[in-house]
Scaffold this active site. Structure first.
Site, PDB file in Angstrom:
ATOM      1  N   CYS A  68       0.811  -1.226   0.000  1.00 35.18           N
ATOM      2  CA  CYS A  68       0.000   0.000   0.000  1.00 35.18           C
ATOM      3  C   CYS A  68       0.840   1.270   0.000  1.00 35.18           C
ATOM      4  O   CYS A  68       0.498   2.250  -0.668  1.00 35.18           O
ATOM      5  CB  CYS A  68      -0.956   0.014   1.191  1.00 35.18           C
ATOM      6  SG  CYS A  68      -0.145   0.195   2.807  1.00 35.18           S
ATOM      7  N   HIS A 107      -1.015   1.924   7.115  1.00 35.70           N
ATOM      8  CA  HIS A 107      -1.687   1.910   5.811  1.00 35.70           C
ATOM      9  C   HIS A 107      -1.770   3.316   5.235  1.00 35.70           C
ATOM     10  O   HIS A 107      -2.043   4.277   5.961  1.00 35.70           O
ATOM     11  CB  HIS A 107      -3.093   1.314   5.949  1.00 35.70           C
ATOM     12  CG  HIS A 107      -3.784   1.088   4.642  1.00 35.70           C
ATOM     13  ND1 HIS A 107      -3.268   0.261   3.656  1.00 35.70           N
ATOM     14  CD2 HIS A 107      -4.938   1.583   4.138  1.00 35.70           C
ATOM     15  CE1 HIS A 107      -4.083   0.265   2.613  1.00 35.70           C
ATOM     16  NE2 HIS A 107      -5.102   1.061   2.882  1.00 35.70           N
ATOM     17  N   ASP A 122      -8.482   3.711  -2.679  1.00 34.17           N
ATOM     18  CA  ASP A 122      -7.450   2.839  -2.124  1.00 34.17           C
ATOM     19  C   ASP A 122      -7.192   1.706  -3.110  1.00 34.17           C
ATOM     20  O   ASP A 122      -8.071   0.895  -3.368  1.00 34.17           O
ATOM     21  CB  ASP A 122      -7.936   2.284  -0.772  1.00 34.17           C
ATOM     22  CG  ASP A 122      -6.880   1.484  -0.032  1.00 34.17           C
ATOM     23  OD1 ASP A 122      -5.862   1.118  -0.651  1.00 34.17           O
ATOM     24  OD2 ASP A 122      -7.079   1.218   1.167  1.00 34.17           O
TER      25      ASP A 122
END
Length: 290
Positions: A68, A107, A122
């Site tokens: 991520c 994250h 995302d």
């Protein structure tokens, strides 16, 4: 770094450039179907870098993926370059065995504002938890998508992303009790606030996640890529394919154990990944579901 090279990498050919929800959705969907969510560098003896130039070289030029902190950093850059009003945010991932959110901000996600309306974008959670469309930043609203129903809830300035999942059918009886299968129908994913972040805010956690024996990412090698109907995942030497809603409100989850030779071939043919160094597949004991 060339935005056209990024568009070519994700297979995006539209020249609309309207900076609207439709275009934002197209960018997200093209990226998650072209750029894998993966941590293979760690298990090839290489590092996971946060520098945007290094990420661009790895993901765009060498046609790899990333986790991520990398793929959402790239997405943030691309959206900003296109002219979207984008903000980096930091998330705290839910730890199911411990029944709590991570203490560290592990994250990275992106907030995009369109005509005064906010969305969460995302491209870096992967597996069957990956959103396929931007989520309206609205509290308490069910937002059905192909993978599942997503729900954002706000409480005292903190936002929580949850998921309501379907039943799942595993035809291969050998894997019906696999530790890779999500057991919960209602799944907490992560929490976040709307405080703007910079990539520097993630530097120490980026180092920790790829070096600590307690980290999920050192415990398991994985690669995940969305398709038009579902998602491929390779965890250690176990390959899975989840087809969303293959029957009414049921996902089909197929499993296969691979040999070392098959892993290299599968990475190339299914995930489009060619590694420069030898991968040491790993499926340790840290909790990780597909």
């Amino acid at each position: 770094m060339d935005i056209e090279a990024y568009f070519e990498r994700i297979g995006y050919q539209s020249s609309r450039n309207k900076l609207d929800l439709e275009e934002l959705t197209e960018i997200l969907q093209h990226q998650i179907r072209a750029i894998p969510f993966e941590n293979l560098n760690i298990h090839c003896g290489e590092s996971m870098e946060l520098n945007l130039e290094v990420i661009f070289d790895q993901v765009v030029r060498k046609k790899r993926g990333g986790w991520c902190l990398q793929v959402n950093h790239l997405l943030y850059w691309a959206l900003t370059k296109m002219g979207f009003e984008a903000t980096m945010l930091g998330g705290y991932v839910f730890n199911t065995p411990a029944n709590k959110y991570s203490s560290g901000m592990i994250h990275l996600l992106v907030q995009v504002t369109l005509s005064g309306k906010d969305y969460i974008v995302d491209a870096g959670f992967g597996r069957s938890y990956q959103m396929w469309e931007p989520l309206e930043l609205t509290s308490g609203k069910d937002q059905p998508q192909v993978p599942a129903i997503f729900r954002l809830t706000e409480e005292n300035g903190t936002w929580y992303l949850d998921q309501i999942r379907r039943e799942q059918y595993v035809p291969n009886q050998e894997f019906v009790n696999s530790d890779l299968l999500e057991k919960n129908k209602y799944r907490k994913i992560y929490s976040f606030t709307l405080e703007p972040r910079t990539i520097e805010d993630f530097e120490s956690i980026n180092t920790y996640l790829q070096t600590s024996p307690a980290s999920l990412f050192t415990s398991k090698s994985f690669c995940s890529l969305q398709t038009l109907e579902g998602v491929h995942c390779l965890v250690g030497s176990t390959l899975t394919y989840r087809r969303f809603s293959y029957k009414d409100n049921i996902d089909l989850v197929e499993f296969k154990s691979l040999t070392e030779e098959e892993i290299e071939d599968v990475l190339k043919t299914i995930f489009g990944v060619s590694l420069e160094r030898k991968l040491v597949p790993k499926h340790g004991d840290r909790f990780f579901t597909i």
